[in-house]
Design a protein around this motif. Structure first.
Motif, PDB file in Angstrom:
ATOM      1  N   ILE A  46      45.244 -19.173  28.832  1.00 52.49           N
ATOM      2  CA  ILE A  46      45.013 -17.797  29.265  1.00 52.49           C
ATOM      3  C   ILE A  46      44.241 -17.062  28.213  1.00 52.49           C
ATOM      4  O   ILE A  46      44.453 -17.273  27.065  1.00 52.49           O
ATOM      5  CB  ILE A  46      46.331 -17.044  29.505  1.00 52.49           C
ATOM      6  CG1 ILE A  46      47.110 -17.709  30.616  1.00 52.49           C
ATOM      7  CG2 ILE A  46      46.072 -15.599  29.844  1.00 52.49           C
ATOM      8  CD1 ILE A  46      48.410 -17.026  30.903  1.00 52.49           C
ATOM      9  N   ALA A  47      43.417 -16.175  28.647  1.00 53.96           N
ATOM     10  CA  ALA A  47      42.782 -15.311  27.680  1.00 53.96           C
ATOM     11  C   ALA A  47      42.245 -14.099  28.348  1.00 53.96           C
ATOM     12  O   ALA A  47      41.848 -14.155  29.470  1.00 53.96           O
ATOM     13  CB  ALA A  47      41.681 -16.039  26.966  1.00 53.96           C
ATOM     14  N   ILE A  48      42.237 -13.002  27.636  1.00 51.73           N
ATOM     15  CA  ILE A  48      41.751 -11.785  28.258  1.00 51.73           C
ATOM     16  C   ILE A  48      40.788 -11.064  27.366  1.00 51.73           C
ATOM     17  O   ILE A  48      40.951 -11.021  26.196  1.00 51.73           O
ATOM     18  CB  ILE A  48      42.914 -10.892  28.649  1.00 51.73           C
ATOM     19  CG1 ILE A  48      43.701 -11.636  29.691  1.00 51.73           C
ATOM     20  CG2 ILE A  48      42.429  -9.575  29.154  1.00 51.73           C
ATOM     21  CD1 ILE A  48      44.874 -10.900  30.180  1.00 51.73           C
ATOM     22  N   LEU A 108      42.844  -3.972  32.031  1.00 54.46           N
ATOM     23  CA  LEU A 108      43.460  -5.038  31.242  1.00 54.46           C
ATOM     24  C   LEU A 108      44.137  -4.512  29.977  1.00 54.46           C
ATOM     25  O   LEU A 108      44.440  -5.291  29.064  1.00 54.46           O
ATOM     26  CB  LEU A 108      42.405  -6.081  30.873  1.00 54.46           C
ATOM     27  CG  LEU A 108      41.784  -6.822  32.066  1.00 54.46           C
ATOM     28  CD1 LEU A 108      40.667  -7.754  31.600  1.00 54.46           C
ATOM     29  CD2 LEU A 108      42.844  -7.594  32.836  1.00 54.46           C
ATOM     30  N   THR A 109      44.399  -3.218  29.924  1.00 50.25           N
ATOM     31  CA  THR A 109      44.982  -2.617  28.720  1.00 50.25           C
ATOM     32  C   THR A 109      46.318  -3.258  28.366  1.00 50.25           C
ATOM     33  O   THR A 109      46.558  -3.618  27.205  1.00 50.25           O
ATOM     34  CB  THR A 109      45.165  -1.106  28.927  1.00 50.25           C
ATOM     35  OG1 THR A 109      43.882  -0.515  29.168  1.00 50.25           O
ATOM     36  CG2 THR A 109      45.781  -0.459  27.689  1.00 50.25           C
ATOM     37  N   ASP A 110      47.212  -3.399  29.332  1.00 52.83           N
ATOM     38  CA  ASP A 110      48.521  -3.995  29.050  1.00 52.83           C
ATOM     39  C   ASP A 110      48.388  -5.423  28.547  1.00 52.83           C
ATOM     40  O   ASP A 110      49.126  -5.851  27.646  1.00 52.83           O
ATOM     41  CB  ASP A 110      49.404  -3.967  30.301  1.00 52.83           C
ATOM     42  CG  ASP A 110      49.999  -2.591  30.565  1.00 52.83           C
ATOM     43  OD1 ASP A 110      49.878  -1.705  29.685  1.00 52.83           O
ATOM     44  OD2 ASP A 110      50.574  -2.391  31.646  1.00 52.83           O
ATOM     45  N   MET A 111      47.494  -6.164  29.121  1.00 54.95           N
ATOM     46  CA  MET A 111      47.289  -7.547  28.691  1.00 54.95           C
ATOM     47  C   MET A 111      46.850  -7.610  27.234  1.00 54.95           C
ATOM     48  O   MET A 111      47.367  -8.403  26.441  1.00 54.95           O
ATOM     49  CB  MET A 111      46.250  -8.238  29.576  1.00 54.95           C
ATOM     50  CG  MET A 111      45.980  -9.680  29.178  1.00 54.95           C
ATOM     51  SD  MET A 111      44.704 -10.441  30.210  1.00 54.95           S
ATOM     52  CE  MET A 111      45.612 -10.655  31.723  1.00 54.95           C
ATOM     53  N   PHE A 112      45.932  -6.746  26.866  1.00 50.85           N
ATOM     54  CA  PHE A 112      45.410  -6.755  25.497  1.00 50.85           C
ATOM     55  C   PHE A 112      46.380  -6.148  24.491  1.00 50.85           C
ATOM     56  O   PHE A 112      46.218  -6.342  23.294  1.00 50.85           O
ATOM     57  CB  PHE A 112      44.068  -6.039  25.457  1.00 50.85           C
ATOM     58  CG  PHE A 112      42.913  -6.924  25.795  1.00 50.85           C
ATOM     59  CD1 PHE A 112      42.091  -7.444  24.807  1.00 50.85           C
ATOM     60  CD2 PHE A 112      42.642  -7.261  27.101  1.00 50.85           C
ATOM     61  CE1 PHE A 112      41.030  -8.276  25.117  1.00 50.85           C
ATOM     62  CE2 PHE A 112      41.587  -8.092  27.429  1.00 50.85           C
ATOM     63  CZ  PHE A 112      40.773  -8.604  26.434  1.00 50.85           C
ATOM     64  N   ASN A 113      47.377  -5.455  24.993  1.00 49.59           N
ATOM     65  CA  ASN A 113      48.369  -4.855  24.102  1.00 49.59           C
ATOM     66  C   ASN A 113      49.668  -5.639  24.025  1.00 49.59           C
ATOM     67  O   ASN A 113      50.409  -5.512  23.046  1.00 49.59           O
ATOM     68  CB  ASN A 113      48.699  -3.429  24.550  1.00 49.59           C
ATOM     69  CG  ASN A 113      47.671  -2.420  24.074  1.00 49.59           C
ATOM     70  OD1 ASN A 113      47.050  -2.592  23.020  1.00 49.59           O
ATOM     71  ND2 ASN A 113      47.498  -1.354  24.838  1.00 49.59           N
ATOM     72  N   LYS A 114      49.974  -6.455  25.049  1.00 48.41           N
ATOM     73  CA  LYS A 114      51.308  -7.040  25.132  1.00 48.41           C
ATOM     74  C   LYS A 114      51.340  -8.559  25.268  1.00 48.41           C
ATOM     75  O   LYS A 114      52.318  -9.192  24.858  1.00 48.41           O
ATOM     76  CB  LYS A 114      52.059  -6.423  26.324  1.00 48.41           C
ATOM     77  CG  LYS A 114      52.256  -4.921  26.214  1.00 48.41           C
ATOM     78  CD  LYS A 114      52.939  -4.368  27.469  1.00 48.41           C
ATOM     79  CE  LYS A 114      53.108  -2.861  27.379  1.00 48.41           C
ATOM     80  NZ  LYS A 114      53.741  -2.302  28.615  1.00 48.41           N
TER      81      LYS A 114
END
Length: 237
Positions: free
Chosen positions: A6-8, A62-68
């Motif tokens: 996975i990657a964002i 994608l803010t949550d993904m990059f933060n969590k």
């Protein structure tokens, strides 16, 4: 064997002129390995290469993904967005739209958020993967050192491998460099790879890992015509 990863990616506000890059994006050995914040904090803290990328991350939802989440992000920089959008004179999306009688992009928020999300996810993989976690690739001996195939979070299959340079006349003794390769047609996986080296690897925020790409010649989504056509079909906001 195809591994799931996975990657964002995150992208930010578009500047139509190239920003000056931090020095370590020219020399991977100068990057600070650990960063005391989230992946999005890291992008925000380095506006010269990543200001526009950070905005795209937010536009893509994608803010949550990059933060969590623990993700591996092969990070393109603002130059990739600038090159992809372009102008009516220099090529890129705006030239594509202009030649077809469409309005051109003045602000990246005019592009549908689902398109930003789709294309950022092509640079993101599941889990926090460092250089040491990837297999060796030798582009002259791919039958022996083939790298590995990995799924992006966008569902694309990419090859990721580590090249080993020679040193002092001894093969594979020198420095190691990550290489990300786009495979246009997975039904013909050995044909027409488009490979991009990493300039700074193993940057470690609190969540995930960032590998900053050398982005000369790179367009968002690897194949610019596909991106251009999708924006054209969707229209601008």
């Amino acid at each position: 064997m195809i591994k799931n990863t996975i990657a964002i990616c995150g992208l930010v506000l578009l500047a139509f002129t190239a920003c000056k890059r931090d020095k370590y994006y020219k020399d991977g050995g100068l990057a600070q390995a650990n960063f005391p914040g989230t992946m999005l904090d890291y992008l925000d803290a380095h506006p010269a290469p990543f200001d526009t990328i950070a905005q795209v991350v937010r536009l893509a939802g994608l803010t949550d993904m990059f933060n969590k989440e623990d993700i591996t992000f092969f990070a393109p920089d603002d130059q990739v967005i600038n090159r992809t959008i372009g102008t009516i004179y220099t090529g890129g999306l705006n030239s594509f739209l202009y030649r077809r009688g469409r309005d051109t992009v003045r602000d990246i928020s005019e592009i549908d958020s689902s398109i930003w999300r789709k294309y950022l996810l092509q640079y993101i993989f599941k889990g926090a993967n460092r250089l040491k976690d990837y297999p060796q690739i030798d582009f002259s001996l791919v039958n022996i050192y083939p790298g590995g195939l990995y799924y992006t979070l966008g569902g694309n299959v990419m090859n990721i491998g580590v090249t080993f340079a020679d040193a002092n006349g001894i093969k594979y003794l020198g420095y190691r460099q990550l290489v990300l390769s786009y495979i246009p047609d997975i039904s013909n996986p050995d044909y027409d790879w488009r490979s991009f080296s990493v300039s700074s690897s193993d940057i470690k925020p609190k969540n995930g890992v960032v590998h900053a790409l050398l982005t000369d010649g790179l367009y968002l989504g690897y194949d610019p015509n596909i991106f251009f056509t999708e924006v054209y079909n969707a229209g601008l906001k």
